[in-house]
Scaffold this motif. Sequence first.
Motif, mmCIF file in Angstrom:
data_model
loop_
_atom_site.group_PDB
_atom_site.id
_atom_site.type_symbol
_atom_site.label_atom_id
_atom_site.label_comp_id
_atom_site.label_asym_id
_atom_site.label_seq_id
_atom_site.Cartn_x
_atom_site.Cartn_y
_atom_site.Cartn_z
ATOM 1 N N CYS A 21 0.839 -1.207 0.000
ATOM 2 C CA CYS A 21 0.000 0.000 0.000
ATOM 3 C C CYS A 21 0.874 1.258 0.000
ATOM 4 O O CYS A 21 1.896 1.321 0.697
ATOM 5 C CB CYS A 21 -0.897 -0.025 1.221
ATOM 6 S SG CYS A 21 -2.020 1.374 1.315
ATOM 7 N N ASN A 31 0.246 4.033 1.288
ATOM 8 C CA ASN A 31 0.185 4.758 2.557
ATOM 9 C C ASN A 31 1.357 4.298 3.433
ATOM 10 O O ASN A 31 1.443 3.122 3.789
ATOM 11 C CB ASN A 31 -1.160 4.427 3.234
ATOM 12 C CG ASN A 31 -1.258 4.992 4.633
ATOM 13 O OD1 ASN A 31 -0.360 5.692 5.106
ATOM 14 N ND2 ASN A 31 -2.354 4.687 5.294
ATOM 15 N N CYS A 49 0.783 2.075 6.428
ATOM 16 C CA CYS A 49 0.021 0.844 6.193
ATOM 17 C C CYS A 49 0.954 -0.206 5.605
ATOM 18 O O CYS A 49 1.792 0.097 4.757
ATOM 19 C CB CYS A 49 -1.128 1.131 5.228
ATOM 20 S SG CYS A 49 -2.082 -0.331 4.758
ATOM 21 N N MET A 78 -0.235 -3.229 4.346
ATOM 22 C CA MET A 78 -1.007 -4.222 3.608
ATOM 23 C C MET A 78 -0.448 -4.415 2.192
ATOM 24 O O MET A 78 0.011 -3.469 1.556
ATOM 25 C CB MET A 78 -2.476 -3.789 3.525
ATOM 26 C CG MET A 78 -3.163 -3.707 4.871
ATOM 27 S SD MET A 78 -3.308 -5.353 5.625
ATOM 28 C CE MET A 78 -3.707 -4.915 7.312
ATOM 29 N N CYS A 111 -4.334 -0.183 -0.571
ATOM 30 C CA CYS A 111 -4.831 -1.521 -0.281
ATOM 31 C C CYS A 111 -6.339 -1.561 -0.411
ATOM 32 O O CYS A 111 -6.900 -2.510 -0.946
ATOM 33 C CB CYS A 111 -4.382 -1.950 1.115
ATOM 34 S SG CYS A 111 -4.983 -0.905 2.449
ATOM 35 N N CYS A 132 -7.320 3.329 3.141
ATOM 36 C CA CYS A 132 -6.167 4.134 2.736
ATOM 37 C C CYS A 132 -6.487 5.035 1.539
ATOM 38 O O CYS A 132 -6.017 6.176 1.485
ATOM 39 C CB CYS A 132 -4.997 3.229 2.439
ATOM 40 S SG CYS A 132 -4.391 2.433 3.939
HETATM 41 ZN ZN LIG Z 1 -3.314 0.575 3.038
#
Ligand SMILES: [Zn+2]
Length: 207
Positions: free
Chosen positions: A163, A165, A168, A170, A182, A187
């Motif tokens: 991701c 972000n 994050c 993920m 993600c 996000c």
């Molecule tokens: Zn994310």
Amino acid sequence: MVRSPTPPTTPSLDAAQLAGFPVGGEPLAVDLGDTIVTVSDPPTDLLADREACERFWALQHARLPEGWQVPSLSATRELRDAIRQLLDDTLAKVRLDFRALEIVNGVSASVSTTLEASQTNTGLQRVEHWQAADPTALPLAAAARSAIEIVTDTASVERLRRCANPDCSMLFVNGDSRRQWCTPNICGNRARVARHYHRHRPTEADL
Ligand SMILES: [Zn+2]
């Protein structure tokens, strides 16, 4: 002898989030790898207990081999950690961790599968039969095989993403070159809000 679902279907993002998992609908190995949040210190395990483990596998039921049973929390976590390591190594473009690879290969080898061409009213169908002495090995082996399919396939490796972000951790497999986040509602929305703020930030002339 058991039959795999044809075709396997993935859980929707809504269903995953309702079950307590922010990401869902990715390949099985990625959904499992996303059950640990690695940006927090210490990492946050979304498979916190047996109940969460049951929720995870139930969510994936439509793409698990018929006859499966919920594996133990420790076996699920051990495989999850190994898969996550392989996916992170793949993203980092480094040699895959030997121990993690050994775990994933071992779990994959714990079941045997055979392919059959089956005549049906609608034509020939490819049916896969999964065999395991222990039915709790079936979901684990399905996830291990999903991981092997990703890390050994150049196209999947190129589409594997983390991701955008920075807060994050993920992972997802990108089916759309514009996808950066993600999830659109966690996000992606955060990014839209930030972009909106930057566009409409008051300038000195407005003050
Ligand atoms: Zn994310």
